[in-house]
Design a protein around this motif. Structure first.
Motif, PDB file in Angstrom:
ATOM      1  N   ALA A  86       0.831  -1.207   0.000  1.00 30.16           N
ATOM      2  CA  ALA A  86       0.000   0.000   0.000  1.00 30.16           C
ATOM      3  C   ALA A  86       0.864   1.255   0.000  1.00 30.16           C
ATOM      4  O   ALA A  86       0.599   2.205  -0.757  1.00 30.16           O
ATOM      5  CB  ALA A  86      -0.947  -0.002   1.200  1.00 30.16           C
ATOM      6  N   GLU A  87       1.912   1.267   0.816  1.00 29.66           N
ATOM      7  CA  GLU A  87       2.803   2.435   0.859  1.00 29.66           C
ATOM      8  C   GLU A  87       3.447   2.693  -0.504  1.00 29.66           C
ATOM      9  O   GLU A  87       3.529   3.840  -0.954  1.00 29.66           O
ATOM     10  CB  GLU A  87       3.886   2.238   1.921  1.00 29.66           C
ATOM     11  CG  GLU A  87       3.381   2.309   3.335  1.00 29.66           C
ATOM     12  CD  GLU A  87       4.468   1.998   4.360  1.00 29.66           C
ATOM     13  OE1 GLU A  87       5.666   2.193   4.053  1.00 29.66           O
ATOM     14  OE2 GLU A  87       4.114   1.557   5.469  1.00 29.66           O
ATOM     15  N   ALA A  88       3.893   1.634  -1.169  1.00 32.16           N
ATOM     16  CA  ALA A  88       4.534   1.793  -2.476  1.00 32.16           C
ATOM     17  C   ALA A  88       3.525   2.280  -3.517  1.00 32.16           C
ATOM     18  O   ALA A  88       3.823   3.198  -4.296  1.00 32.16           O
ATOM     19  CB  ALA A  88       5.177   0.479  -2.917  1.00 32.16           C
ATOM     20  N   PHE A  89       2.330   1.697  -3.536  1.00 31.19           N
ATOM     21  CA  PHE A  89       1.308   2.140  -4.495  1.00 31.19           C
ATOM     22  C   PHE A  89       0.876   3.572  -4.212  1.00 31.19           C
ATOM     23  O   PHE A  89       0.648   4.358  -5.142  1.00 31.19           O
ATOM     24  CB  PHE A  89       0.090   1.203  -4.470  1.00 31.19           C
ATOM     25  CG  PHE A  89       0.369  -0.193  -4.950  1.00 31.19           C
ATOM     26  CD1 PHE A  89       1.112  -0.432  -6.099  1.00 31.19           C
ATOM     27  CD2 PHE A  89      -0.128  -1.284  -4.251  1.00 31.19           C
ATOM     28  CE1 PHE A  89       1.358  -1.729  -6.543  1.00 31.19           C
ATOM     29  CE2 PHE A  89       0.107  -2.576  -4.682  1.00 31.19           C
ATOM     30  CZ  PHE A  89       0.852  -2.803  -5.838  1.00 31.19           C
ATOM     31  N   GLU A  90       0.776   3.923  -2.932  1.00 28.52           N
ATOM     32  CA  GLU A  90       0.427   5.306  -2.573  1.00 28.52           C
ATOM     33  C   GLU A  90       1.478   6.280  -3.091  1.00 28.52           C
ATOM     34  O   GLU A  90       1.143   7.369  -3.576  1.00 28.52           O
ATOM     35  CB  GLU A  90       0.260   5.433  -1.059  1.00 28.52           C
ATOM     36  CG  GLU A  90      -1.007   4.785  -0.542  1.00 28.52           C
ATOM     37  CD  GLU A  90      -1.023   4.588   0.974  1.00 28.52           C
ATOM     38  OE1 GLU A  90       0.010   4.857   1.646  1.00 28.52           O
ATOM     39  OE2 GLU A  90      -2.063   4.134   1.488  1.00 28.52           O
ATOM     40  N   ARG A  91       2.748   5.905  -2.991  1.00 28.17           N
ATOM     41  CA  ARG A  91       3.814   6.767  -3.526  1.00 28.17           C
ATOM     42  C   ARG A  91       3.664   6.920  -5.032  1.00 28.17           C
ATOM     43  O   ARG A  91       3.798   8.011  -5.571  1.00 28.17           O
ATOM     44  CB  ARG A  91       5.199   6.193  -3.202  1.00 28.17           C
ATOM     45  CG  ARG A  91       5.596   6.250  -1.752  1.00 28.17           C
ATOM     46  CD  ARG A  91       5.924   7.647  -1.241  1.00 28.17           C
ATOM     47  NE  ARG A  91       7.093   8.260  -1.828  1.00 28.17           N
ATOM     48  CZ  ARG A  91       8.325   8.175  -1.364  1.00 28.17           C
ATOM     49  NH1 ARG A  91       8.575   7.461  -0.296  1.00 28.17           N
ATOM     50  NH2 ARG A  91       9.306   8.799  -1.969  1.00 28.17           N
ATOM     51  N   ALA A  92       3.399   5.803  -5.723  1.00 25.28           N
ATOM     52  CA  ALA A  92       3.231   5.853  -7.175  1.00 25.28           C
ATOM     53  C   ALA A  92       2.092   6.789  -7.561  1.00 25.28           C
ATOM     54  O   ALA A  92       2.239   7.628  -8.463  1.00 25.28           O
ATOM     55  CB  ALA A  92       2.978   4.456  -7.740  1.00 25.28           C
ATOM     56  N   VAL A  93       0.978   6.683  -6.848  1.00 22.81           N
ATOM     57  CA  VAL A  93      -0.198   7.504  -7.152  1.00 22.81           C
ATOM     58  C   VAL A  93       0.032   8.964  -6.759  1.00 22.81           C
ATOM     59  O   VAL A  93      -0.455   9.875  -7.431  1.00 22.81           O
ATOM     60  CB  VAL A  93      -1.454   6.913  -6.467  1.00 22.81           C
ATOM     61  CG1 VAL A  93      -2.633   7.856  -6.560  1.00 22.81           C
ATOM     62  CG2 VAL A  93      -1.795   5.567  -7.087  1.00 22.81           C
ATOM     63  N   SER A  94       0.796   9.199  -5.700  1.00 24.70           N
ATOM     64  CA  SER A  94       1.072  10.589  -5.317  1.00 24.70           C
ATOM     65  C   SER A  94       1.961  11.270  -6.362  1.00 24.70           C
ATOM     66  O   SER A  94       1.843  12.469  -6.599  1.00 24.70           O
ATOM     67  CB  SER A  94       1.701  10.668  -3.923  1.00 24.70           C
ATOM     68  OG  SER A  94       3.038  10.206  -3.943  1.00 24.70           O
ATOM     69  N   ILE A  95       2.816  10.504  -7.006  1.00 22.28           N
ATOM     70  CA  ILE A  95       3.679  11.045  -8.059  1.00 22.28           C
ATOM     71  C   ILE A  95       2.882  11.248  -9.344  1.00 22.28           C
ATOM     72  O   ILE A  95       3.024  12.255 -10.020  1.00 22.28           O
ATOM     73  CB  ILE A  95       4.883  10.101  -8.301  1.00 22.28           C
ATOM     74  CG1 ILE A  95       5.793  10.087  -7.072  1.00 22.28           C
ATOM     75  CG2 ILE A  95       5.666  10.512  -9.557  1.00 22.28           C
ATOM     76  CD1 ILE A  95       6.783   8.940  -7.044  1.00 22.28           C
TER      77      ILE A  95
END
Length: 177
Positions: free
Chosen positions: A127-136
């Motif tokens: 979730a943390e990694a996907f959240e970073r991807a989506v925030s970018i």
């Protein structure tokens, strides 16, 4: 007329697009005999091996491309994906980390890292990694889709609903102006 590496590369790309992997690989190998130090030829060879299902050959070719150009984000990402497909999770994470150390705003690598964690059932890290991807990249459909599924695994219904709403908006047809 002499064969050039560029001509053979273009021919191999065409063959690959038609699913003629064996012929494409032969073209790449001929091109590499002409330009042995061309990392793009090695990269393309690796992609073709991967499409053919030869993950061992893909990894060898991609490692050669990476050794020639360790800054190439595409080679790093493909290495991570091939390692993931080979269930070499630790190595896959290492390649993602190398790429993210070079370019921390590479949303594709964050998404790949999330997929690796998801496959290991490490849903919080995923979730943390996907959240970073989506925030970018808020319009990164695959990362939103993966985040939605991860929130589902984590029983985060509110997060899942937000992702689902955003996914639907991304798929809505744009009005003609």
């Amino acid at each position: 007329m002499l064969e050039s590496a560029d001509f053979l590369n273009n021919q191999a790309i065409e063959l690959t697009s038609k699913g003629n992997f064996t012929e494409a690989i032969a073209c790449y190998k001929r091109a590499i005999t002409i330009e042995r130090e061309n990392h793009l030829l090695w990269f393309n060879l690796g992609i073709t091996y991967q499409k053919q299902g030869d993950l061992r050959g893909a990894k060898r070719a991609l490692l050669t491309a990476y050794d020639m150009n360790p800054e190439d984000q595409e080679s790093i990402e493909q290495l991570a994906i091939v390692c993931l497909d080979r269930k070499e999770f630790i190595e896959a994470v290492q390649y993602c980390q190398i790429g993210l150390d070079q370019n921390p705003v590479n949303s594709r690598l964050w998404n790949t890292l999330g997929v690796i964690f998801f496959n290991q059932e490490e849903y919080e890290s995923a979730a943390e990694a996907f959240e970073r991807a989506v925030s970018i990249n808020p319009y990164y459909y695959d990362a939103l889709y993966n985040l939605r599924d991860t929130y589902d695994e984590l029983h985060n219904q509110a997060g899942k609903a937000v992702c689902q709403e955003r996914l639907l908006k991304l798929k809505e047809p744009k009005e003609d102006l």
